[in-house]
Design a protein around this motif. Sequence first.
Motif, PDB file in Angstrom:
ATOM      1  N   ASN A   1       4.659  77.458 -36.025  1.00  0.00           N
ATOM      2  CA  ASN A   1       5.878  78.029 -36.609  1.00  0.00           C
ATOM      3  C   ASN A   1       6.398  77.297 -37.831  1.00  0.00           C
ATOM      4  O   ASN A   1       7.598  77.187 -38.046  1.00  0.00           O
ATOM      5  N   PHE A   2       5.489  76.792 -38.637  1.00  0.00           N
ATOM      6  CA  PHE A   2       5.901  76.314 -39.962  1.00  0.00           C
ATOM      7  C   PHE A   2       6.034  77.574 -40.815  1.00  0.00           C
ATOM      8  O   PHE A   2       5.047  78.176 -41.212  1.00  0.00           O
ATOM      9  N   GLY A   3       7.279  77.969 -41.108  1.00  0.00           N
ATOM     10  CA  GLY A   3       7.541  79.285 -41.676  1.00  0.00           C
ATOM     11  C   GLY A   3       7.095  79.479 -43.101  1.00  0.00           C
ATOM     12  O   GLY A   3       6.388  80.435 -43.418  1.00  0.00           O
ATOM     13  N   ASP A   4       7.503  78.597 -43.975  1.00  0.00           N
ATOM     14  CA  ASP A   4       7.218  78.768 -45.402  1.00  0.00           C
ATOM     15  C   ASP A   4       5.871  78.142 -45.722  1.00  0.00           C
ATOM     16  O   ASP A   4       5.773  76.985 -46.119  1.00  0.00           O
ATOM     17  N   THR A   5       4.824  78.935 -45.548  1.00  0.00           N
ATOM     18  CA  THR A   5       3.482  78.391 -45.753  1.00  0.00           C
ATOM     19  C   THR A   5       3.209  78.039 -47.206  1.00  0.00           C
ATOM     20  O   THR A   5       2.278  77.290 -47.500  1.00  0.00           O
TER      21      THR A   5
END
Length: 564
Positions: free
Chosen positions: A183-187
Amino acid sequence: MKLLKLTTKVDGCVIREIEFKDTLNIITNKRDSSLSGNQIGKSVPGRIIDFLLDGSIGPIYIDEEFDTAEPHIHKLFNEHNVTCTLAYIGLDGNIAEIKRNLAIESTDRSYYVNDEVKSKKEYNNHILNTMFNVYSDKPTLRKLAPKFLRTDTHRMTKTVKFNDDKFKISQADRNTLFLYLFNFGDTEILSAIQSIKTFLSNYDNKLKSFNGIIKDDKILSTINSTQKELRKLERSLLLSENNIDKLAIIGEINHIDNEQNKLSDQILSLDLKVNNIKKTQKLLESNKNHQLLSELETIYGYASVKLGAVINDYDSVLKFHNYLVETKTEFVTDGLEKLEDQLLDNTFKLKALEQNKSSLYHELKSKKKIEEISESVKTIGELNKTLIELNAIVEKKNSIEDRLNKETERLEGLSGRLAVELQNVHTFETEFKKHFKAYTNTFYGVEYNFNLNLDDTNGNCQPTVDDIQSNNDGGLKRLEVITFDLSYIKTVDSLGLKRPTFVVHDSIDEVDIKHIRQLFDESIKLSGQQVVSMLVSQLEDTDYEKYKNYIVLELSQEDKYFKV
């Protein structure tokens, strides 16, 4: 996100269609067949999905153990147009279809999205966007697929190192992959940080090299000494024999030219005035005593002077005329002497300036030999060339420092955003651990520990599983992999995240039947899809009756997947 249907066609005719269920999906062999359930294509659907996700076509028709092609399938792919289409509901809520033709030669393959031909890049980007919610360069599709498509022995027995089949992935790629999964959102940050770190590492090495060259070759001191030598040579060319600066001499000559121009204008004006006065004086004197009475009458008539009443005879008139001429002459020549003095003075000044200028021109003339001057000019050119080369090294080093400073500042800015994203990762990991411990306790009677081992300072991940009961490659190890994947789906669902909630598990035959039952029961309760392939002989009659509604494909020796 949900898998809907996998369709296989040969020359446009449907030969196989699998409609996926919302939870458990079983692919097996027909129970009433007396023939073997091996080598009939149970693993093919998962491998086709992997191929549709830009994987290799080899595993579909090449034996994993012996690395030999199945001749009938090989012939089918070569002689017919075989296509596979996967329909799914994307993370954006829209139904999408991806299709590829199963051509052995890569040059013959085509890519389709919703029946429209796409380039490979467009095709992959569509899948990344809609199936994985990835809009950055990394993680790539081929790094992501093995986690969700455990379609070979390696992937089924490597819980966290599912990518390290033929080649180990880089640490940077592993970091990007697991941060995304957790869930690291901003890839985009991951790609940007990885790019910046690579840049900083490369440029730091370059800077060290340039600093070493500058230090070892004493470039800065060489630049200073070269500049001094250049200034000395340039001054020598600009100095007269008396060591006077030639530029200063030229400046003085220009100043004299300006003064000469002013004096010339003044002399011309004074000379004109003096000449006019002298001409007028000469004219008046030449006409004295030679005026006739009639002429006088005409002259003075214009002056409105009545001569008859004043002058009685010619002599008196002539005397009167002469008196007037003398008076006029005196008036005209008044100040003449002063003008002549000014003219003379300015003329002397102009000559003095000319003499001064001549001496300055003489001072400019060099007595140096042409060969000596040419040699100096040549040396100046060589020194300038050397100076340019040395300054280029220093400027390059300064440019590298500037870029390093700018990218370091950019990295610091991204680090703040990274901290927020890493907190999301920690939240996901905590939830995941809870579900993983619960599943492993259900299956093994022991809670397994998973650790992402995330370094918050640099984003490095070293995921590990403290397995106690699992062996290296047997049924218990496969069960560990399955519990890991089910825990992932459950975590994604419980946190309401935009991540895939499906997984394909190939060949679970080595898993004990009691664990298979537990596995199926858990999968049915799951808010996600699990696709498993297995031999039906693993199931007892009661098991078959219980789970037959979750069977999506049954094959046999008479009815293999590709029907050949």
